[in-house]
Design a protein around this motif. Structure first.
Motif, mmCIF file in Angstrom:
data_model
loop_
_atom_site.group_PDB
_atom_site.id
_atom_site.type_symbol
_atom_site.label_atom_id
_atom_site.label_comp_id
_atom_site.label_asym_id
_atom_site.label_seq_id
_atom_site.Cartn_x
_atom_site.Cartn_y
_atom_site.Cartn_z
ATOM 1 N N VAL A 128 -0.273 -9.708 0.570
ATOM 2 C CA VAL A 128 -1.298 -8.953 -0.149
ATOM 3 C C VAL A 128 -2.270 -9.908 -0.840
ATOM 4 O O VAL A 128 -1.959 -11.086 -1.049
ATOM 5 C CB VAL A 128 -0.668 -8.010 -1.202
ATOM 6 C CG1 VAL A 128 0.276 -7.006 -0.562
ATOM 7 C CG2 VAL A 128 0.052 -8.802 -2.298
ATOM 8 N N THR A 132 -5.727 -7.796 -6.041
ATOM 9 C CA THR A 132 -5.723 -6.345 -5.823
ATOM 10 C C THR A 132 -4.354 -5.801 -5.432
ATOM 11 O O THR A 132 -4.127 -4.608 -5.539
ATOM 12 C CB THR A 132 -6.713 -5.956 -4.714
ATOM 13 O OG1 THR A 132 -6.244 -6.466 -3.462
ATOM 14 C CG2 THR A 132 -8.116 -6.456 -5.028
ATOM 15 N N ARG A 134 -3.341 -5.402 -2.538
ATOM 16 C CA ARG A 134 -3.527 -4.610 -1.318
ATOM 17 C C ARG A 134 -3.229 -5.497 -0.112
ATOM 18 O O ARG A 134 -3.571 -6.689 -0.121
ATOM 19 C CB ARG A 134 -4.971 -4.075 -1.230
ATOM 20 C CG ARG A 134 -5.398 -3.177 -2.387
ATOM 21 C CD ARG A 134 -4.636 -1.872 -2.499
ATOM 22 N NE ARG A 134 -4.629 -1.164 -1.243
ATOM 23 C CZ ARG A 134 -3.678 -0.307 -0.862
ATOM 24 N NH1 ARG A 134 -2.669 -0.039 -1.651
ATOM 25 N NH2 ARG A 134 -3.746 0.281 0.292
#
Length: 150
Positions: A128, A132, A134
């Motif tokens: 990730v 973030t 993500r």
């Protein structure tokens, strides 16, 4: 044939030749539990140490300043034979599945000079963005190195 009614296959130890890369790990006095063998939680630490130290040494993971980090989302271990201080452990590493942003690492733990795993396990990292959190695609150099472990 109804496979849902079949019991799961019992996990088996792996051969040393099943792994692509090895890293020696020294046991410590504190790794042993009151039963005289390495406590189960230590095995998971060895999995992390073997994989992450290798990635750092190969220059594909920068844990302090890199923009991509790996988060563990799954882990499992099977135990076949005891390990104990003062043994040196050989951690065999391989990649079982290489996705766009995830990797399933498999690690076999061997007593030195033994050909069968004393334990074997896996964990899945999702890579990730550090800020973030993500998922992000694996950087090209990272993916190229991991392909050598498949």
């Amino acid at each position: 044939m109804n496979t849902a009614a079949m019991p799961p296959k019992k996990p088996q130890a792996d051969l040393r030749s099943s792994y692509k890369l090895f890293r020696a790990i020294g046991t410590r006095w504190m790794d042993n539990d009151v039963y005289g063998h390495v406590n189960n939680v230590v095995y998971y630490s060895w999995f992390d140490t073997a994989v992450n130290a290798t990635l750092i040494e190969r220059g594909v993971l920068n844990i302090h300043a890199g923009s991509t980090i790996g988060l563990v989302v799954e882990t499992q271990c099977f135990y076949f034979a005891p390990l104990a201080f003062p043994q040196t452990i050989d951690a065999g590493i391989r990649v079982a599945k290489l996705g766009t942003s995830s990797v399933r690492y498999e690690v076999g733990l061997f007593a030195q000079d033994e050909d069968m795993t004393a334990a074997r396990g896996h964990f899945v990292h999702v890579y990730v963005d550090r800020k973030t959190r993500r998922p992000v695609p694996l950087p090209p150099a990272f993916k190229t190195f991991l392909e050598t472990l498949t």
